[in-house]
Design a protein around this motif. Sequence first.
Motif, mmCIF file in Angstrom:
data_model
loop_
_atom_site.group_PDB
_atom_site.id
_atom_site.type_symbol
_atom_site.label_atom_id
_atom_site.label_comp_id
_atom_site.label_asym_id
_atom_site.label_seq_id
_atom_site.Cartn_x
_atom_site.Cartn_y
_atom_site.Cartn_z
ATOM 1 N N ASP A 191 0.813 -1.217 0.000
ATOM 2 C CA ASP A 191 0.000 0.000 0.000
ATOM 3 C C ASP A 191 0.845 1.265 0.000
ATOM 4 O O ASP A 191 0.322 2.350 -0.280
ATOM 5 C CB ASP A 191 -0.914 0.016 1.233
ATOM 6 N N LEU A 192 2.123 1.164 0.329
ATOM 7 C CA LEU A 192 2.965 2.346 0.473
ATOM 8 C C LEU A 192 3.809 2.617 -0.767
ATOM 9 O O LEU A 192 4.216 1.692 -1.475
ATOM 10 C CB LEU A 192 3.894 2.200 1.680
ATOM 11 N N GLY A 193 4.107 3.900 -0.999
ATOM 12 C CA GLY A 193 4.952 4.290 -2.119
ATOM 13 C C GLY A 193 4.282 4.010 -3.449
ATOM 14 O O GLY A 193 3.078 4.125 -3.605
ATOM 15 N N GLY A 194 5.091 3.637 -4.432
ATOM 16 C CA GLY A 194 4.560 3.282 -5.744
ATOM 17 C C GLY A 194 4.625 4.414 -6.739
ATOM 18 O O GLY A 194 5.337 5.417 -6.562
ATOM 19 N N ALA A 195 3.864 4.265 -7.825
ATOM 20 C CA ALA A 195 3.896 5.232 -8.925
ATOM 21 C C ALA A 195 3.211 6.540 -8.531
ATOM 22 O O ALA A 195 2.607 6.662 -7.464
ATOM 23 C CB ALA A 195 3.219 4.624 -10.156
ATOM 24 N N TRP A 235 3.875 -1.683 -13.029
ATOM 25 C CA TRP A 235 3.910 -0.250 -13.264
ATOM 26 C C TRP A 235 3.764 0.553 -11.981
ATOM 27 O O TRP A 235 3.898 1.764 -11.986
ATOM 28 C CB TRP A 235 2.826 0.125 -14.270
ATOM 29 N N ASP A 236 3.465 -0.119 -10.870
ATOM 30 C CA ASP A 236 3.332 0.578 -9.587
ATOM 31 C C ASP A 236 4.516 0.309 -8.665
ATOM 32 O O ASP A 236 4.511 0.699 -7.506
ATOM 33 C CB ASP A 236 2.030 0.152 -8.897
ATOM 34 N N LEU A 237 5.536 -0.366 -9.173
ATOM 35 C CA LEU A 237 6.715 -0.635 -8.367
ATOM 36 C C LEU A 237 7.529 0.638 -8.135
ATOM 37 O O LEU A 237 7.593 1.516 -8.988
ATOM 38 C CB LEU A 237 7.605 -1.679 -9.048
#
Length: 322
Positions: A54-58, A67-69
């Motif tokens: 749930d934290l960080g990402g795109a 694509w959300d790494l």
Amino acid sequence: MQLITPVKILVFGLILSFFAPIVIDAQGYYNRYEYRRKRHEINFGAGATNCLTDLGGADVIGSGFLWDLDIAKTSYVGQVSYVYWVASKFALRGNLAYSKISGDDAQTQEFFRNNRALNFETNLIEGSIMCEVVLRNVRTGNRYNLKTPAGKFIGAKNPLGIGFYLLAGFGGIYYQPWGKDNFSYSGSGLKYQLNPLNTEGQGQPDPITGEIIKDYSGLAICVPMGFGIKKAFNGNAGIKLEAAYRFTSTDYLDDVSTTFVGGSIDPYPVEMSTQAEQMSDPLGTHQKGDERGDPARKDWYSFLGVTLSFTINDNTPGCDYD
């Protein structure tokens, strides 16, 4: 001074996996029953790991999957495994891995996540059992493609000698997320183990449903799925490049899953400590019941690494034959 990053290690490993066999003799002979005297294999690997929580990402919500790494939070993994070859194209594998994953809302420009201002890191211990299914056997035959008296090639029909396989299995992980206090005057820079703080009111009634919020144990199931390529140095050693995703049964690898349990209007439960309130909502900008995470999506992580493999010969008489 330049840092040695996981990405640089992987690039070096990829180059090594293709060019090492050129300088290391790879002669031998091809025999589809050869696995019978080489059933046992030991692997030692290292590489990079990342996660989708749930934290960080795109910078855009809804990017999803790869694509959300958050590439900036890539970290390390080390693993060792034992492989038993049941057949020439099928093996069972026991795997033990130690890795670190992390996430930080400061890494994204998406407003909701950035304003949430949460972060975590956790060390993972994973034990798993997997199956390897070979789609193309690695070439361990002679480099000159000699023929038998019947005119058949002794060497494998694989001029590059590269093998390709799929893997899948199940296992368990142990994890304990930690978070860094980046904002309070009294504790700025300190790290706290998040599970004991009950940052989402674990053990207290849910602000929406009224049900008691369950705590998480730090143990979860994982389901590894991936693929790999292998190149032989000789008949007893080789190198692998492997990528595998680990889908899990938990949404708490990052200590974030549901809603905020307090705010400036509705105070936090009296059982929550000052540290718990601070690590639950560092900027103090949310209210009771506001979304903190998405419990509908479980967390997952991935490994990408280079592995050295070594087979152990079984010299039992007759093990090469039907």
